[in-house]
Design a protein around this motif. Structure first.
Motif, mmCIF file in Angstrom:
data_model
loop_
_atom_site.group_PDB
_atom_site.id
_atom_site.type_symbol
_atom_site.label_atom_id
_atom_site.label_comp_id
_atom_site.label_asym_id
_atom_site.label_seq_id
_atom_site.Cartn_x
_atom_site.Cartn_y
_atom_site.Cartn_z
ATOM 1 N N THR A 70 0.870 -1.169 0.000
ATOM 2 C CA THR A 70 0.000 0.000 0.000
ATOM 3 C C THR A 70 0.917 1.232 0.000
ATOM 4 O O THR A 70 2.051 1.141 -0.454
ATOM 5 C CB THR A 70 -0.937 -0.028 1.224
ATOM 6 O OG1 THR A 70 -0.156 -0.251 2.420
ATOM 7 C CG2 THR A 70 -1.959 -1.155 1.089
ATOM 8 N N ILE A 71 0.465 2.383 0.473
ATOM 9 C CA ILE A 71 1.332 3.571 0.472
ATOM 10 C C ILE A 71 2.492 3.351 1.439
ATOM 11 O O ILE A 71 2.291 3.080 2.623
ATOM 12 C CB ILE A 71 0.545 4.826 0.865
ATOM 13 C CG1 ILE A 71 -0.509 5.134 -0.207
ATOM 14 C CG2 ILE A 71 1.484 6.022 1.029
ATOM 15 C CD1 ILE A 71 -1.357 6.352 0.084
ATOM 16 N N ILE A 72 3.704 3.437 0.910
ATOM 17 C CA ILE A 72 4.905 3.130 1.687
ATOM 18 C C ILE A 72 5.409 4.398 2.371
ATOM 19 O O ILE A 72 5.648 5.418 1.722
ATOM 20 C CB ILE A 72 6.003 2.544 0.789
ATOM 21 C CG1 ILE A 72 5.487 1.288 0.073
ATOM 22 C CG2 ILE A 72 7.245 2.222 1.607
ATOM 23 C CD1 ILE A 72 6.443 0.747 -0.970
ATOM 24 N N LEU A 73 5.571 4.321 3.684
ATOM 25 C CA LEU A 73 6.043 5.454 4.468
ATOM 26 C C LEU A 73 7.496 5.250 4.864
ATOM 27 O O LEU A 73 7.870 4.197 5.367
ATOM 28 C CB LEU A 73 5.189 5.622 5.724
ATOM 29 C CG LEU A 73 3.689 5.850 5.505
ATOM 30 C CD1 LEU A 73 2.959 5.890 6.832
ATOM 31 C CD2 LEU A 73 3.438 7.127 4.707
ATOM 32 N N GLY A 74 8.317 6.267 4.622
ATOM 33 C CA GLY A 74 9.724 6.177 4.973
ATOM 34 C C GLY A 74 10.381 7.535 4.854
ATOM 35 O O GLY A 74 9.840 8.462 4.253
ATOM 36 N N ALA A 75 11.567 7.659 5.432
ATOM 37 C CA ALA A 75 12.298 8.926 5.418
ATOM 38 C C ALA A 75 13.146 9.025 4.152
ATOM 39 O O ALA A 75 14.374 9.024 4.207
ATOM 40 C CB ALA A 75 13.159 9.052 6.663
ATOM 41 N N GLY A 76 12.469 9.112 3.018
ATOM 42 C CA GLY A 76 13.167 9.267 1.753
ATOM 43 C C GLY A 76 13.262 10.734 1.369
ATOM 44 O O GLY A 76 13.279 11.619 2.227
ATOM 45 N N ASP A 77 13.296 10.992 0.075
ATOM 46 C CA ASP A 77 13.335 12.363 -0.432
ATOM 47 C C ASP A 77 11.967 12.999 -0.216
ATOM 48 O O ASP A 77 10.997 12.635 -0.870
ATOM 49 C CB ASP A 77 13.684 12.358 -1.919
ATOM 50 C CG ASP A 77 13.682 13.758 -2.529
ATOM 51 O OD1 ASP A 77 13.588 14.747 -1.768
ATOM 52 O OD2 ASP A 77 13.764 13.847 -3.767
ATOM 53 N N TRP A 78 11.889 13.955 0.717
ATOM 54 C CA TRP A 78 10.569 14.497 1.024
ATOM 55 C C TRP A 78 10.117 15.570 0.036
ATOM 56 O O TRP A 78 9.129 16.243 0.238
ATOM 57 C CB TRP A 78 10.470 14.938 2.470
ATOM 58 C CG TRP A 78 11.105 16.252 2.859
ATOM 59 C CD1 TRP A 78 12.005 16.996 2.161
ATOM 60 C CD2 TRP A 78 10.831 16.953 4.083
ATOM 61 N NE1 TRP A 78 12.326 18.113 2.868
ATOM 62 C CE2 TRP A 78 11.621 18.132 4.050
ATOM 63 C CE3 TRP A 78 10.021 16.734 5.174
ATOM 64 C CZ2 TRP A 78 11.621 19.060 5.081
ATOM 65 C CZ3 TRP A 78 10.017 17.663 6.196
ATOM 66 C CH2 TRP A 78 10.802 18.803 6.143
ATOM 67 N N ASN A 79 10.863 15.708 -1.055
ATOM 68 C CA ASN A 79 10.422 16.576 -2.146
ATOM 69 C C ASN A 79 9.677 15.791 -3.226
ATOM 70 O O ASN A 79 9.258 16.353 -4.242
ATOM 71 C CB ASN A 79 11.609 17.309 -2.766
ATOM 72 C CG ASN A 79 12.206 18.326 -1.817
ATOM 73 O OD1 ASN A 79 11.507 19.188 -1.298
ATOM 74 N ND2 ASN A 79 13.508 18.218 -1.574
#
Length: 325
Positions: A166-175
């Motif tokens: 489903t929608i994957i949450l993580g500390a990636g590129d927040w742009n």
């Protein structure tokens, strides 16, 4: 030897770091620049992309396992060609290269978007099949057709498994990508919808992928979903973690319709990518529930990270990354 596509993205980068920490030999493609995240210096990088058949043949020499994480995620109607070329043709190239190289197993990262949508109130499981009636995005169609390439490979003798997060949450590129949700909330964006969907921690996705890769499971697909919740609930939890004012203005279906039409006109006049499209407006308003029982039945000891823990961890990582503390 393990090969990872999309190693610069949210899922791929977390997967590479996990594999490196476990002492695995990792090889990956890069197009323009080698990423600088932790563990990237221990990866064997090959310049190219999944549309480069020759680069793929070179990259898969001696490889036993392939994680195919690369994909274009876009709801911009002007990017349909890129969407289809990367997601479908690129996956076909990966499947063909795996068969030619004699790869032991392929894990394909798809999406619940490939399952389509069904009437609200009916939970979606792995038995859901895409059709023109259940589809609500070109992205979903492209991921469904990409899955068909994987099933073709399975029919030709390739051992493979598919995950549908489903929608994957993580500390990636927040742009960009799903991580942009956190930046939007941090900037105190006031609007919300009544939409409901599934969410899952990228750490859980990576762990599930590795479990499936190391198992004997093949010719199966699995929904990966930690929780079904409203966008408003998620936004409020993130705002509380950041110490920001939470969303407080409701977007009605009529307002969403006006906005996406205006964004379409603005895009045609200026070329600036629309903040909202017809497809994303529909998704934001929909109330969709996803089942996760099939994977948990296969791996009963697996536990999803509680959503509160996921949000707390990601907010803290983003605070450090962007010096928000």
């Amino acid at each position: 030897m393990v090969f990872v596509t999309g190693a610069t993205g949210l899922v791929g980068s977390h997967l590479v770091q996990a594999l490196v920490q476990q002492g695995r030999q990792v090889r990956a493609l890069y197009r323009s620049a080698i990423p600088s995240y932790e563990g990237a210096d221990k990866v064997e990088w090959i310049k190219g992309d999944i549309l480069d058949v020759i680069a793929l043949e070179e990259a898969l020499a001696g490889v036993e396992q392939v994680y195919h994480c690369a994909a274009v995620v876009s709801f911009n109607p002007k990017k349909i060609h890129e969407l289809y070329q990367t997601n479908i043709e690129g996956t076909a190239n990966i499947v063909n290269a795996c068969i030619t190289a004699g790869v032991q197993k392929l894990l394909h990262v798809s999406s619940v978007a490939a399952l389509g949508r069904i009437n609200e109130g009916v939970a979606i499981d792995e038995n859901m099949h895409w059709s023109p009636k259940t589809n609500n995005s070109e992205y979903g169609k492209s991921k469904y057709l990409a899955e068909m390439e994987v099933w073709r490979g399975i029919g030709e003798g390739l051992k493979a498994v598919i995950v549908n997060p489903t929608i994957i949450l993580g500390a990636g590129d927040w742009n960009g990508g799903s991580s942009q949700i956190f930046k939007t909330v941090y900037e105190e964006f006031p609007w919300y919808t009544d939409g409901i969907t599934g969410f899952v921690d990228v750490v859980d996705v990576v762990s599930a992928m590795q479990l499936l890769m190391e198992s004997e499971v093949s010719a199966q697909r699995y929904i990966l979903n930690a929780v079904n919740m409203s966008f408003k609930e998620l936004f409020v939890m993130i705002a509380q973690c950041f110490g920001k004012r939470p969303v407080h203005k409701k977007v009605t279906p009529f307002m969403a319709g006006v906005i996406w039409r205006w964004e379409a006109i603005k895009y045609r006049l200026t070329g600036i990518s629309p903040l909202l499209t017809k497809e994303t407006a529909a998704s934001a308003q929909a109330k969709v529930f996803f089942k996760n029982g099939k994977f948990l039945q296969q791996f009963p000891s697996f536990k999803y990270t509680p959503i509160t823990t996921t949000i707390y961890n990601i907010c803290n990582q983003l605070k450090m990354k962007h010096q928000l503390i």
